[in-house]
Design a protein around this motif. Structure first.
Motif, mmCIF file in Angstrom:
data_model
loop_
_atom_site.group_PDB
_atom_site.id
_atom_site.type_symbol
_atom_site.label_atom_id
_atom_site.label_comp_id
_atom_site.label_asym_id
_atom_site.label_seq_id
_atom_site.Cartn_x
_atom_site.Cartn_y
_atom_site.Cartn_z
ATOM 1 N N GLY A 1 17.073 45.560 48.898
ATOM 2 C CA GLY A 1 16.196 44.994 49.620
ATOM 3 C C GLY A 1 16.195 43.622 49.315
ATOM 4 O O GLY A 1 16.784 43.081 48.525
ATOM 5 N N GLY A 2 15.507 42.695 50.331
ATOM 6 C CA GLY A 2 15.511 41.319 49.864
ATOM 7 C C GLY A 2 16.320 40.609 51.082
ATOM 8 O O GLY A 2 17.004 41.506 51.861
ATOM 9 N N PRO A 3 16.604 39.732 50.753
ATOM 10 C CA PRO A 3 17.984 38.946 51.395
ATOM 11 C C PRO A 3 19.260 39.453 51.292
ATOM 12 O O PRO A 3 19.283 40.130 50.309
ATOM 13 C CB PRO A 3 17.812 37.550 50.885
ATOM 14 N N PRO A 4 20.265 38.971 52.071
ATOM 15 C CA PRO A 4 21.550 39.465 51.926
ATOM 16 C C PRO A 4 21.923 38.953 50.452
ATOM 17 O O PRO A 4 21.543 38.286 49.863
ATOM 18 C CB PRO A 4 22.530 38.566 53.098
ATOM 19 N N ALA A 5 23.180 39.784 50.032
ATOM 20 C CA ALA A 5 23.622 39.560 48.678
ATOM 21 C C ALA A 5 23.761 38.166 48.427
ATOM 22 O O ALA A 5 23.586 37.797 47.176
ATOM 23 C CB ALA A 5 24.758 40.542 48.388
ATOM 24 N N ASP A 6 24.667 37.367 49.137
ATOM 25 C CA ASP A 6 24.788 36.172 49.011
ATOM 26 C C ASP A 6 23.665 35.207 48.895
ATOM 27 O O ASP A 6 23.944 33.816 48.765
ATOM 28 C CB ASP A 6 26.018 35.658 49.950
ATOM 29 N N LEU A 7 22.737 35.417 49.516
ATOM 30 C CA LEU A 7 21.604 34.576 49.091
ATOM 31 C C LEU A 7 20.502 35.014 48.089
ATOM 32 O O LEU A 7 19.320 34.378 47.805
ATOM 33 C CB LEU A 7 20.583 34.507 50.589
#
Length: 430
Positions: free
Chosen positions: A261-267
């Protein structure tokens, strides 16, 4: 029947995982489709938050999303949307006059209630209202961190008093509404639902491969490095209590934790809550057993859930909570906080376990014996799947909701002849 669903900040077209995009978006989307499957024509009214959005977008057969021009055509935090609700309601009333007045309007969240009641008053449209979250509960748990407008609680009471029917999602919410001052005779319980076709147990042959098959935030879900795996799914906000799980992990050896969950992994590195959780894991010496996946696509979520031994949901409070239903439908037991909707969706000792919120010691004490007992986990998961299909399938939720709509849409003389039959939802609608 023509139905208007009003969800001012939670569009069924939104990408899930943001601070203001979660369970309500899923609920409105699935309810709209479920009502359409029953033969109803549904329009979902939501605020236009992007100037490039067309006024109307088909969502599926007999369902369209209508973008209402109220306030600036850009993203605005939901707690700042209240000043635009008069304009929202006025535009919606004009749209109903142009395109056909609905038999029933169903507002979702308190600000949608304000807009819907304004539009409905002009055209004598009956209104059902679902809160999804209550300001009084939010203020109780978040205190000074609550960003709700000052008049939210009073507005919620006004919406509940003026709506023709309040549709609560769990029994705990009924208690809160009665404490707020609403008449319990005007409240019906219909829970949130789950797509039991999409969320289903993985075949045995796939369970062992799930860790390498699903994608989380664009990266392959890591293969298991510990004998046991816990999973948390949800937005990265403090009240979801992910830190409670990280703290408990220190007392649950041989176990890894995935957070989806949350933003995409790179963010993730720029997300304040993600950084807080990483720092906490490092301070507790469990950072090698904690992995933040970032946003997981909806199509991949069943495989991510199926890769876990236990799904953990330990919010401080929870108006309902979709994730425990998704886990149950996947046949994975839940250990959750004994709050809100989880008091209905998790049956202790039957489909999962409940522990006090914000209590990592109690959570660890519940997890250790459960992780050590695969037979018990399997039994809990199988019972959870059966209950999800029987009680929480969206087809059932939509059927009961439509029956409530019919009682509102019937003329007064028909009501005198007796109410329409409202099908019961096993174990929940009590």
């Amino acid at each position: 029947m023509r139905v208007a669903l009003v969800s001012e900040h939670a569009s069924p077209l939104a990408v899930l995982g943001g601070v203001d995009a979660g369970g309500q978006n899923v609920h409105v989307d699935a309810l709209a489709r479920g009502l359409a499957d029953l033969g109803h024509d549904v329009r979902v009214y939501t605020r236009r938050d992007d100037a490039s959005l067309p006024e109307r977008v088909p969502l599926g057969p007999r369902v369209e999303v209508v973008h209402v021009p109220a306030g600036p055509a850009r993203e605005v935090p939901k707690d700042a949307l209240a000043p635009y609700m008069d304009a929202f309601g006025d535009w919606m009333a004009r749209d109903w006059e142009r395109t056909g007045t609905p038999a029933v309007a169903h507002s979702h969240f308190w600000m949608s209630g304000l807009a819907t009641l304004r539009a409905a008053a002009a055209l004598d449209v009956p209104v059902a209202h679902t809160y999804h979250a209550l300001g009084s509960v939010k203020r109780r748990h978040q205190g000074a961190k609550d960003t709700s407008p000052a008049g939210r609680v009073a507005a919620e009471l006004s919406v509940g008093e003026r709506a023709d029917l309040v549709v609560a999602t769990c029994r705990d919410e009924v208690d809160e509404l009665v404490r707020l001052g609403l008449d319990p005779a005007r409240i019906q319980v219909v829970p949130c639902g789950v797509d039991v076709t999409h969320f289903r147990p993985l075949p045995p042959a796939r369970r062992g491969r799930a860790a390498g098959a699903a994608r989380g935030g664009g990266a392959l879900l890591p293969r298991r490095r510990q004998p046991h795996r816990l999973l948390v799914v949800g937005r990265l906000v403090e009240r979801k209590g992910v830190d409670t799980v990280v703290r408990a992990l220190a007392a649950v050896p041989g176990t890894e934790l995935l957070v989806a969950g949350g933003p995409p992994a790179d963010l993730l590195a720029a997300d304040p809550e993600a950084c807080r959780l990483v720092a906490l894991a490092e301070a507790l010496g469990v950072d090698d057993r904690v992995t933040l996946l970032g946003r997981v696509e909806h199509d991949d979520l069943p495989a991510v859930i199926g890769s876990a031994d236990v799904v953990v949901a330990t919010p401080w409070y929870e108006p309902f909570g979709i994730v425990p239903l998704e886990a149950a439908a996947c046949g994975v037991p839940v250990v959750g906080s004994a709050v809100g909707g989880l008091l209905d969706s998790v049956r202790p000792g039957v489909t999962g376990l409940l522990v006090p919120p914000r209590d990592p010691d109690a959570l660890a004490a519940a997890l250790r014996p459960l992780l050590a007992d695969p037979v018990r986990r399997r039994a809990l998961g199988q019972a959870a799947r059966r209950r999800a299909v029987r009680t929480y399938a969206w087809s059932q939720v939509a059927q009961r909701t439509a029956a409530l709509y019919q009682t509102l849409a019937l003329p007064a003389d028909a009501l005198l002849a007796g109410p329409a039959a409202v099908p019961a939802l096993t174990e929940v609608a009590v």
